[in-house]
Design a protein around this motif. Structure first.
Motif, short mmCIF file in Angstrom:
data_model
loop_
_atom_site.label_atom_id
_atom_site.label_comp_id
_atom_site.label_asym_id
_atom_site.label_seq_id
_atom_site.Cartn_x
_atom_site.Cartn_y
_atom_site.Cartn_z
N LYS A 61 4.99 2.88 -5.75
CA LYS A 61 6.38 3.16 -5.36
C LYS A 61 6.50 4.53 -4.69
N LEU A 64 5.42 4.24 -1.16
CA LEU A 64 6.44 3.56 -0.38
C LEU A 64 7.59 4.51 -0.04
N ARG A 65 8.02 5.29 -1.03
CA ARG A 65 9.11 6.25 -0.79
C ARG A 65 8.70 7.29 0.25
N LEU A 67 6.67 6.92 2.66
CA LEU A 67 6.63 6.28 3.98
C LEU A 67 8.00 5.78 4.43
N GLY A 68 9.00 5.89 3.55
CA GLY A 68 10.33 5.43 3.90
C GLY A 68 10.48 3.92 3.86
N ILE A 69 9.65 3.28 3.04
CA ILE A 69 9.67 1.82 2.93
C ILE A 69 10.40 1.44 1.66
N THR A 70 11.38 0.55 1.75
CA THR A 70 12.09 0.09 0.56
C THR A 70 11.29 -1.01 -0.13
N ASN A 72 12.35 -3.86 -0.85
CA ASN A 72 12.62 -5.14 -0.20
C ASN A 72 11.81 -5.31 1.09
N ASP A 73 11.59 -4.19 1.80
CA ASP A 73 10.68 -4.24 2.95
C ASP A 73 9.30 -4.68 2.49
N PHE A 74 8.85 -4.06 1.37
CA PHE A 74 7.53 -4.38 0.84
C PHE A 74 7.48 -5.80 0.31
N ALA A 77 7.13 -8.02 3.43
CA ALA A 77 5.80 -7.85 4.02
C ALA A 77 4.71 -8.37 3.08
N THR A 122 -0.06 -6.66 -4.55
CA THR A 122 1.32 -6.90 -4.12
C THR A 122 2.15 -7.46 -5.26
#
Length: 198
Positions: A61, A64-65, A67-70, A72-74, A77, A122
């Motif tokens: 997490k 992800l934070r 990289l600015g990825i939420t 839900n994006d993950f 993907a 994942t």
């Protein structure tokens, strides 16, 4: 912990790790080696897979934070990756398609990516977001216990299931993984749409 929560975290991870489908590959790698060497390979593989899983569990997490990825994006993907991997496994006819005999088989490829690959990583991140750390960790430990038991008794498991049964189990697991991937994509899209409307 609620038994339903346990099953909701245990089953997706069990399917994603697909230890029964990995068993014939493990047997192929360990043909002709001593019992001691086989046990050492199992320890190396499971330890490497567990370390990577724990690192991803607690650090995923944060990455992800950064990289600015939420989540839900993950989720979307990751669902696409799982769907691609599961479709490839369903359509693949080679039982050793993921082999790489020129590497140290204990850590790679047995530990990574056969036991703890992209599908399992994942799944872990999605389960943590949905059910929390404790249920996910319990399910991880339960699955790793099963992994060790299956690999220690790999020849017996393969003999009981037979070559055809092992392949069939792997295909069924991939089919369930594909369905789980579609669910992840659907949930991610639905949440994004709801957030956009709100």
């Amino acid at each position: 912990m609620d038994i339903n929560i346990f099953l909701l975290t245990f089953i997706p991870l069990f399917v994603a790790m697909d230890i029964i489908g990995t068993t014939p590959i493990f047997i192929g790698f360990t043909q002709g080696i001593s019992s001691f060497q086989r046990k050492r390979l199992i320890i190396e593989a499971c330890l490497a897979a567990f370390i990577v899983a724990i690192a991803f569990l607690f650090g995923g997490k944060a990455v992800l934070r950064f990289l600015g990825i939420t989540i839900n994006d993950f989720r979307i993907a990751g669902g696409m990756v799982l769907l691609t991997l599961s479709i490839y496994d369903i359509l693949s006819t080679a039982s050793d398609s993921r082999r790489n005999p020129h590497t140290n088989v204990g850590v790679v490829p047995l530990g990574i990516p056969l036991i703890m690959g992209p599908a399992a990583l994942t799944t872990i991140l999605i389960l943590v977001d949905k059910y929390g750390y404790i249920p996910t960790i319990i399910s991880m430990l339960s699955n790793f216990i099963i992994v060790v038991l299956v690999l220690v008794n790999a020849k017996w498991v393969a003999k009981v299931l037979g070559e055809g049964g092992t392949k069939a189990f792997a295909k069924i697991a991939s089919l369930f993984l594909a369905a789980y991937a579609v669910m992840m994509i659907r949930e991610g899209i639905n949440i994004i749409i709801e957030n956009f409307k709100g």
